[in-house]
Design a protein around this motif. Structure first.
Motif, PDB file in Angstrom:
ATOM      1  N   ASP A 137     -38.613   7.771  35.790  1.00 52.35           N
ATOM      2  CA  ASP A 137     -37.899   7.571  37.055  1.00 52.35           C
ATOM      3  C   ASP A 137     -37.147   8.828  37.479  1.00 52.35           C
ATOM      4  N   ILE A 138     -37.078   9.029  38.785  1.00 47.07           N
ATOM      5  CA  ILE A 138     -36.121   9.952  39.390  1.00 47.07           C
ATOM      6  C   ILE A 138     -35.263   9.104  40.321  1.00 47.07           C
ATOM      7  N   VAL A 139     -34.015   8.928  39.948  1.00 42.79           N
ATOM      8  CA  VAL A 139     -33.117   8.020  40.654  1.00 42.79           C
ATOM      9  C   VAL A 139     -32.074   8.826  41.421  1.00 42.79           C
ATOM     10  N   ALA A 140     -31.972   8.592  42.714  1.00 45.18           N
ATOM     11  CA  ALA A 140     -30.969   9.248  43.558  1.00 45.18           C
ATOM     12  C   ALA A 140     -29.815   8.289  43.803  1.00 45.18           C
ATOM     13  N   ILE A 141     -28.596   8.798  43.655  1.00 46.43           N
ATOM     14  CA  ILE A 141     -27.399   8.018  43.985  1.00 46.43           C
ATOM     15  C   ILE A 141     -26.742   8.664  45.196  1.00 46.43           C
TER      16      ILE A 141
ATOM     17  N   LEU B 214     -38.769  20.277  38.005  1.00 47.91           N
ATOM     18  CA  LEU B 214     -40.031  19.541  38.082  1.00 47.91           C
ATOM     19  C   LEU B 214     -41.005  19.974  36.987  1.00 47.91           C
ATOM     20  N   ASP B 215     -40.996  21.269  36.633  1.00 52.47           N
ATOM     21  CA  ASP B 215     -41.834  21.739  35.526  1.00 52.47           C
ATOM     22  C   ASP B 215     -41.426  21.035  34.226  1.00 52.47           C
ATOM     23  N   TRP B 216     -40.116  20.972  33.990  1.00 52.48           N
ATOM     24  CA  TRP B 216     -39.609  20.284  32.794  1.00 52.48           C
ATOM     25  C   TRP B 216     -39.976  18.803  32.833  1.00 52.48           C
ATOM     26  N   PHE B 217     -39.813  18.186  33.986  1.00 54.80           N
ATOM     27  CA  PHE B 217     -40.045  16.755  34.149  1.00 54.80           C
ATOM     28  C   PHE B 217     -41.510  16.392  33.920  1.00 54.80           C
ATOM     29  N   SER B 218     -42.417  17.286  34.286  1.00 51.49           N
ATOM     30  CA  SER B 218     -43.850  16.976  34.239  1.00 51.49           C
ATOM     31  C   SER B 218     -44.466  17.164  32.859  1.00 51.49           C
ATOM     32  N   GLU B 219     -43.759  17.828  31.947  1.00 52.12           N
ATOM     33  CA  GLU B 219     -44.335  18.100  30.630  1.00 52.12           C
ATOM     34  C   GLU B 219     -44.561  16.821  29.829  1.00 52.12           C
ATOM     35  N   GLU B 220     -43.662  15.889  29.922  1.00 53.91           N
ATOM     36  CA  GLU B 220     -43.811  14.582  29.300  1.00 53.91           C
ATOM     37  C   GLU B 220     -42.878  13.634  30.033  1.00 53.91           C
ATOM     38  N   LYS B 221     -42.948  12.381  29.719  1.00 56.50           N
ATOM     39  CA  LYS B 221     -42.163  11.405  30.471  1.00 56.50           C
ATOM     40  C   LYS B 221     -40.665  11.595  30.226  1.00 56.50           C
ATOM     41  N   LYS B 222     -39.976  12.032  31.239  1.00 55.40           N
ATOM     42  CA  LYS B 222     -38.526  12.206  31.205  1.00 55.40           C
ATOM     43  C   LYS B 222     -37.949  11.362  32.342  1.00 55.40           C
TER      44      LYS B 222
ATOM     45  N   LEU C 171     -37.455  16.871  44.987  1.00 56.53           N
ATOM     46  CA  LEU C 171     -37.571  16.109  43.739  1.00 56.53           C
ATOM     47  C   LEU C 171     -38.181  14.725  43.922  1.00 56.53           C
ATOM     48  N   LYS C 172     -38.176  14.213  45.154  1.00 54.66           N
ATOM     49  CA  LYS C 172     -38.849  12.966  45.502  1.00 54.66           C
ATOM     50  C   LYS C 172     -38.468  11.784  44.597  1.00 54.66           C
ATOM     51  N   PRO C 173     -37.220  11.336  44.671  1.00 55.63           N
ATOM     52  CA  PRO C 173     -36.817  10.169  43.862  1.00 55.63           C
ATOM     53  C   PRO C 173     -37.610   8.929  44.228  1.00 55.63           C
ATOM     54  N   ASN C 174     -37.956   8.128  43.206  1.00 59.37           N
ATOM     55  CA  ASN C 174     -38.684   6.882  43.446  1.00 59.37           C
ATOM     56  C   ASN C 174     -37.748   5.682  43.542  1.00 59.37           C
ATOM     57  N   LYS C 175     -36.481   5.870  43.117  1.00 57.59           N
ATOM     58  CA  LYS C 175     -35.471   4.827  43.250  1.00 57.59           C
ATOM     59  C   LYS C 175     -34.238   5.425  43.911  1.00 57.59           C
TER      60      LYS C 175
ATOM     61  N   GLU D  38     -17.559   2.505  48.451  1.00 58.82           N
ATOM     62  CA  GLU D  38     -16.300   1.940  47.951  1.00 58.82           C
ATOM     63  C   GLU D  38     -16.435   1.419  46.529  1.00 58.82           C
ATOM     64  N   GLY D  39     -17.176   2.168  45.711  1.00 60.46           N
ATOM     65  CA  GLY D  39     -17.303   1.829  44.298  1.00 60.46           C
ATOM     66  C   GLY D  39     -18.243   0.708  43.966  1.00 60.46           C
ATOM     67  N   LYS D  40     -19.001   0.220  44.958  1.00 66.17           N
ATOM     68  CA  LYS D  40     -19.939  -0.871  44.733  1.00 66.17           C
ATOM     69  C   LYS D  40     -21.328  -0.456  45.203  1.00 66.17           C
ATOM     70  N   ILE D  41     -22.351  -0.979  44.548  1.00 66.40           N
ATOM     71  CA  ILE D  41     -23.722  -0.748  44.995  1.00 66.40           C
ATOM     72  C   ILE D  41     -23.988  -1.618  46.215  1.00 66.40           C
ATOM     73  N   ARG D  42     -24.332  -0.970  47.324  1.00 66.04           N
ATOM     74  CA  ARG D  42     -24.552  -1.700  48.575  1.00 66.04           C
ATOM     75  C   ARG D  42     -26.027  -1.813  48.945  1.00 66.04           C
ATOM     76  N   ALA D  43     -26.852  -0.933  48.380  1.00 66.48           N
ATOM     77  CA  ALA D  43     -28.282  -0.998  48.703  1.00 66.48           C
ATOM     78  C   ALA D  43     -29.079  -0.329  47.597  1.00 66.48           C
ATOM     79  N   ILE D  44     -30.256  -0.863  47.326  1.00 66.97           N
ATOM     80  CA  ILE D  44     -31.211  -0.275  46.390  1.00 66.97           C
ATOM     81  C   ILE D  44     -32.575  -0.289  47.050  1.00 66.97           C
ATOM     82  N   GLY D  45     -33.286   0.826  46.953  1.00 72.37           N
ATOM     83  CA  GLY D  45     -34.602   0.885  47.568  1.00 72.37           C
ATOM     84  C   GLY D  45     -35.374   2.105  47.127  1.00 72.37           C
ATOM     85  N   GLY D  46     -36.342   2.472  47.959  1.00 72.96           N
ATOM     86  CA  GLY D  46     -37.147   3.655  47.693  1.00 72.96           C
ATOM     87  C   GLY D  46     -36.708   4.816  48.565  1.00 72.96           C
TER      88      GLY D  46
END
Length: 246
Positions: A28-32, A185-193, A208-212, A218-226
């Motif tokens: 996963d590449i997760v963006a916050i 991305l070079d580091w990320f592609s060598e094996e599953k990171k 970097l193209k996050p998939n999540k 205000e300190g709470k998760i308001r949305a999750i998506g792609g």
């Protein structure tokens, strides 16, 4: 890989995070995302049990190991690396001595001088850093770009499983940002990171193209998506999320 369950955090008796649940799988590449001061960096600090935060509730697991009460050094040895938003200056400690100590703390047998210089020279060249950086004190007098590139240098030398990026784009010019994204991305592609990324910069998300994508308000998760969630925030801002609560 990473599982944050029902995490609530305070800083100096002020509630910063409330009931945070995040799962990061291998690959996963997760963006916050979120406005300034709404808890994004606090999530990353919580993973490392930073001294400034108080965990009021919740558990954090990495590869099924509860890391809730581990020391930061032990968390690092499990395979997590954090590039901080602000890189602290450490007078009196040369970069090469620090890098040697850091590498040796992550391996059973001490690294030889020949291997140490071979690895550092390789990555310094790839990151377009001046080799004199090895003789300088940690981050002392470094430009913004040098600080961020030195963080990536450290990451490459210990080769973690999970990379936490806290505004790695801060202080970088366009060319340096492109270079750092390529090395990540070079580091990320060598094996599953896996990567967890905090930023306000649309370009780094495009690179970097996050998939999540997780949006914090205000300190709470308001949305999750792609990735489409990044585009919606860039177009509409965060106002539409104020009444959301997932």
């Amino acid at each position: 890989m990473l599982n944050i369950k029902n995490l609530s955090v305070s800083v100096e008796d002020r509630k910063i995070l409330e009931d945070i649940n995040i799962e990061v799988d291998e690959g996963d590449i997760v963006a916050i995302l979120g406005p300034n001061g709404h808890g994004k960096s606090t999530i990353l600090k919580s993973i490392f049990n930073h001294y400034s935060i108080n965990k009021d509730n919740g558990e954090i697991y990495f590869n099924n190991i509860n890391i809730n009460n581990l020391e930061p050094n032990d968390i690092s040895k499990l395979g997590i690396f954090l590039t901080p938003q602000i890189s602290e200056e450490i007078p009196g400690v040369n970069m090469i001595d620090f890098l040697k100590l850091m590498i040796n703390s992550h391996r059973e047998n001490p690294i030889s001088i020949v291997e140490l210089f071979s690895l550092t020279e390789k990555y310094i060249k790839e990151l377009d850093l001046n080799r004199d950086i090895l003789k300088r004190h940690i981050n002392l007098g470094f430009s913004g770009g040098e600080k961020k590139k030195s963080e990536i240098l450290q990451m490459l030398l210990i080769n973690p499983k999970l990379l936490l990026l806290d505004e790695i784009d801060s202080g970088l010019d366009v060319d340096s940002l492109d270079l750092i994204c390529k090395k990540i991305l070079d580091w990320f592609s060598e094996e599953k990171k896996s990567i967890v990324l905090v930023s306000h910069n649309e370009k780094i998300f495009t690179k970097l193209k996050p998939n999540k994508v997780i949006v914090l308000l205000e300190g709470k998760i308001r949305a999750i998506g792609g990735f489409e969630l990044i585009e919606k925030v860039n177009t509409n801002g965060y106002g539409w999320l104020k009444n959301e609560n997932i």
